[in-house]
Design a protein around this motif. Structure first.
Motif, PDB file in Angstrom:
ATOM      1  N   ILE A  71      -4.242   1.184   6.635  1.00  0.00           N
ATOM      2  CA  ILE A  71      -3.164   0.204   6.521  1.00  0.00           C
ATOM      3  C   ILE A  71      -1.871   1.012   6.486  1.00  0.00           C
ATOM      4  N   TYR A  72      -0.979   0.733   7.444  1.00  0.00           N
ATOM      5  CA  TYR A  72       0.298   1.429   7.528  1.00  0.00           C
ATOM      6  C   TYR A  72       1.389   0.551   6.913  1.00  0.00           C
ATOM      7  N   PHE A  73       2.253   1.152   6.106  1.00  0.00           N
ATOM      8  CA  PHE A  73       3.304   0.414   5.413  1.00  0.00           C
ATOM      9  C   PHE A  73       4.675   0.814   5.951  1.00  0.00           C
ATOM     10  N   LYS A  74       5.584  -0.127   5.892  1.00  0.00           N
ATOM     11  CA  LYS A  74       6.963   0.118   6.286  1.00  0.00           C
ATOM     12  C   LYS A  74       7.853  -0.383   5.147  1.00  0.00           C
ATOM     13  N   LYS A 113       3.242   5.177   2.423  1.00  0.00           N
ATOM     14  CA  LYS A 113       3.206   5.271   3.880  1.00  0.00           C
ATOM     15  C   LYS A 113       1.953   4.634   4.468  1.00  0.00           C
ATOM     16  N   GLU A 114       0.788   4.952   3.868  1.00  0.00           N
ATOM     17  CA  GLU A 114      -0.458   4.392   4.384  1.00  0.00           C
ATOM     18  C   GLU A 114      -1.561   4.471   3.338  1.00  0.00           C
ATOM     19  N   ILE A 115      -2.576   3.667   3.553  1.00  0.00           N
ATOM     20  CA  ILE A 115      -3.787   3.689   2.731  1.00  0.00           C
ATOM     21  C   ILE A 115      -4.964   3.770   3.693  1.00  0.00           C
ATOM     22  N   GLU A 116      -5.909   4.658   3.369  1.00  0.00           N
ATOM     23  CA  GLU A 116      -7.097   4.796   4.204  1.00  0.00           C
ATOM     24  C   GLU A 116      -8.339   4.641   3.336  1.00  0.00           C
ATOM     25  N   VAL A 126       1.632   9.069   0.119  1.00  0.00           N
ATOM     26  CA  VAL A 126       2.861   8.691  -0.582  1.00  0.00           C
ATOM     27  C   VAL A 126       3.901   9.798  -0.409  1.00  0.00           C
ATOM     28  N   GLU A 127       5.122   9.391  -0.068  1.00  0.00           N
ATOM     29  CA  GLU A 127       6.234  10.324  -0.029  1.00  0.00           C
ATOM     30  C   GLU A 127       7.019  10.149  -1.329  1.00  0.00           C
TER      31      GLU A 127
END
Length: 191
Positions: A71-74, A113-116, A126-127
């Motif tokens: 899942i990509y986050f913005k 940023k994303e979850i895998e 996470v940044e």
């Protein structure tokens, strides 16, 4: 010619529907019972700084897209005020604030940023931005879903990676370790 233009119009609109079909957004509220603690040590003692989630009163919007097991986050950024950490006493709070260069950089930013989802674990990319410097981490997390979402995990962090100077007290007799541990137990409610 009109049929071709009509067909191109339909295909164009269908292609936009197909692309946006997987784009989603939601709003979450971080419950005040959530915990975020920073654990550190000195050569003679330990310290603990806890974040006060009562200070986060605004819901956090999440924009995401699913692709396979990721899942990509913005723009999924959690903003933490340095002043909302309580280390147990005014002196330690002041030292912690000074360590984080709070006068110049009053906020810590956590940008998801994303979850895998993997076989046995879930990893979050996470940044983290502290004192104006950003670093990216893959953090193993556990996600439990019931009425709310419970997200737990921890991260070992070297404060020198953020160009932070390890504080020394009493003419250098008390030295803080550059390694800290961040534990989190976030209770997220979908709005």
């Amino acid at each position: 010619m009109r049929k071709i233009i009509f067909l191109i119009g339909i295909l164009s609109s269908l292609s936009f529907v197909r692309v946006n079909e997987f784009n989603k957004n939601t709003i979450i509220q971080i419950k005040p019972e959530s915990k975020l603690e920073i654990l550190g040590t000195t050569n003679i003692n330990k310290f603990e700084c806890n974040f006060n989630f009562l200070e986060i009163d605004k819901p956090v919007p999440l924009f995401f897209q699913k692709k396979g097991k990721k899942i990509y986050f913005k723009k999924a950024t959690l903003v933490l005020k340095n002043s909302c950490f309580d280390c147990g006493s005014r002196g330690i709070n002041r030292d912690f604030s000074k360590l984080l260069k709070s006068n110049e950089f009053p906020l810590i930013l956590l940008d998801l940023k994303e979850i895998e989802k993997k076989e046995a674990t879930t990893e979050a990319l996470v940044e983290m931005t502290i004192a104006g410097i950003s670093k990216t981490y893959k953090i193993p997390v556990k996600v439990t879903e019931n009425k709310n979402y419970l997200v737990t995990g921890n991260l070992d962090l070297n404060i020198e990676d953020y160009n932070l100077k390890v504080p020394k007290k009493m003419l250098g007799l008390i030295v803080v370790s550059e390694m800290i541990k961040i534990n989190f137990n976030l209770i997220l409610k979908k709005c």
